[in-house]
Design a protein around this motif. Structure first.
Motif, PDB file in Angstrom:
ATOM      1  N   PRO A  25       0.815  -1.214   0.000  1.00 22.85           N
ATOM      2  CA  PRO A  25       0.000   0.000   0.000  1.00 22.85           C
ATOM      3  C   PRO A  25       0.853   1.271   0.000  1.00 22.85           C
ATOM      4  O   PRO A  25       1.978   1.282   0.493  1.00 22.85           O
ATOM      5  N   VAL A  27       0.107   5.357   1.039  1.00 19.03           N
ATOM      6  CA  VAL A  27      -0.905   6.182   1.689  1.00 19.03           C
ATOM      7  C   VAL A  27      -0.548   7.665   1.613  1.00 19.03           C
ATOM      8  O   VAL A  27       0.624   8.033   1.599  1.00 19.03           O
ATOM      9  N   THR A  68     -11.032   6.479   5.108  1.00 15.25           N
ATOM     10  CA  THR A  68      -9.957   5.937   4.279  1.00 15.25           C
ATOM     11  C   THR A  68     -10.533   5.500   2.947  1.00 15.25           C
ATOM     12  O   THR A  68     -11.444   4.672   2.909  1.00 15.25           O
ATOM     13  N   ILE A  93      -7.546  -3.440   5.378  1.00 14.04           N
ATOM     14  CA  ILE A  93      -7.123  -2.042   5.390  1.00 14.04           C
ATOM     15  C   ILE A  93      -7.823  -1.297   6.514  1.00 14.04           C
ATOM     16  O   ILE A  93      -7.190  -0.530   7.251  1.00 14.04           O
ATOM     17  N   CYS A 118      -5.584   5.410   0.292  1.00 13.02           N
ATOM     18  CA  CYS A 118      -4.739   4.216   0.308  1.00 13.02           C
ATOM     19  C   CYS A 118      -4.762   3.573  -1.070  1.00 13.02           C
ATOM     20  O   CYS A 118      -5.785   3.040  -1.501  1.00 13.02           O
ATOM     21  N   VAL A 120      -3.967   0.640  -3.296  1.00 13.04           N
ATOM     22  CA  VAL A 120      -3.914  -0.775  -2.936  1.00 13.04           C
ATOM     23  C   VAL A 120      -3.422  -1.627  -4.093  1.00 13.04           C
ATOM     24  O   VAL A 120      -3.913  -1.498  -5.218  1.00 13.04           O
ATOM     25  N   HIS A 141      -2.176  -7.646   4.534  1.00 14.66           N
ATOM     26  CA  HIS A 141      -2.648  -6.317   4.128  1.00 14.66           C
ATOM     27  C   HIS A 141      -2.901  -5.426   5.352  1.00 14.66           C
ATOM     28  O   HIS A 141      -2.650  -4.218   5.296  1.00 14.66           O
ATOM     29  N   THR A 145      -0.749  -1.981   5.821  1.00 13.06           N
ATOM     30  CA  THR A 145      -1.455  -0.707   5.959  1.00 13.06           C
ATOM     31  C   THR A 145      -0.985   0.032   7.198  1.00 13.06           C
ATOM     32  O   THR A 145      -0.660   1.225   7.140  1.00 13.06           O
TER      33      THR A 145
END
Length: 182
Positions: A25, A27, A68, A93, A118, A120, A141, A145
């Motif tokens: 990920p 962010v 998010t 997530i 985010c 992905v 994941h 995250t």
């Protein structure tokens, strides 16, 4: 950490699990009344075929805070891929975001003021893997995250580390290209 958080960025790679479970990920985190909030609103309203943007949720009707928005790096082409991305990975997530709040990386008092975009990556092979390990996929994941958020909020890696180690680090796919194994 009551100072204004205009925009922070972070990424993480967690691999080494069962086939097709790696996570990478990226962010962007910031105040909802700033550029990150504008990005979230724009991306939410600017849906495009194969790249749906959805909020991270624990389950249907339970959105996490900070808000998010998940954006797929891979073009979604099948129902199986959609169900994995919008199920196991979406829940992972959401849990990773809450883990970051619990760890103090995101101040709890700013949970309603911050937003996260985010980006992905879910390996396309996950959609056709008959024995996909959903528990491992979820945990990887989730961890990735939380790590990406931690790195974003702590400005990691630091510029000093990057300058010190620049000549020691080689991108693995560049190295594979050099080695003729790409």
């Amino acid at each position: 950490m009551s100072d204004r958080i205009v925009m922070r960025t972070g990424e993480s790679l967690v691999a080494g699990g069962p086939p097709f479970t790696a996570a990478e990920p990226e962010v962007v985190i910031g105040e909802l009344d700033g550029p990150v909030g504008t990005a979230i609103a724009t991306l939410t309203g600017g849906q495009s075929a194969g790249h749906s943007k959805v909020f991270a949720i624990l389950d249907t009707d339970i959105q996490v805070r900070p808000v998010t928005l998940m954006v797929s790096k891979v073009t979604v082409k099948s129902t199986a891929y959609t169900n994995i991305l919008m199920g196991t990975v979406q829940a992972a997530i959401a849990n990773g975001v809450l883990d970051a709040v619990r760890a103090g990386d995101i101040p709890k008092e700013k949970a309603n003021d911050l937003g996260i975009v985010c980006s992905v990556w879910l390996n396309p092979g996950a959609a056709t893997e008959e024995n996909l390990d959903h528990k491992a996929l979820f945990e990887i994941h989730r961890k990735a995250t939380a790590q990406a958020i931690h790195k974003a909020m702590h400005n990691e890696p630091s510029i000093d580390w990057l300058l010190e180690h620049q000549d020691e680090v080689t991108h693995k796919y560049y190295q594979r290209g050099l080695d003729g194994t790409l």
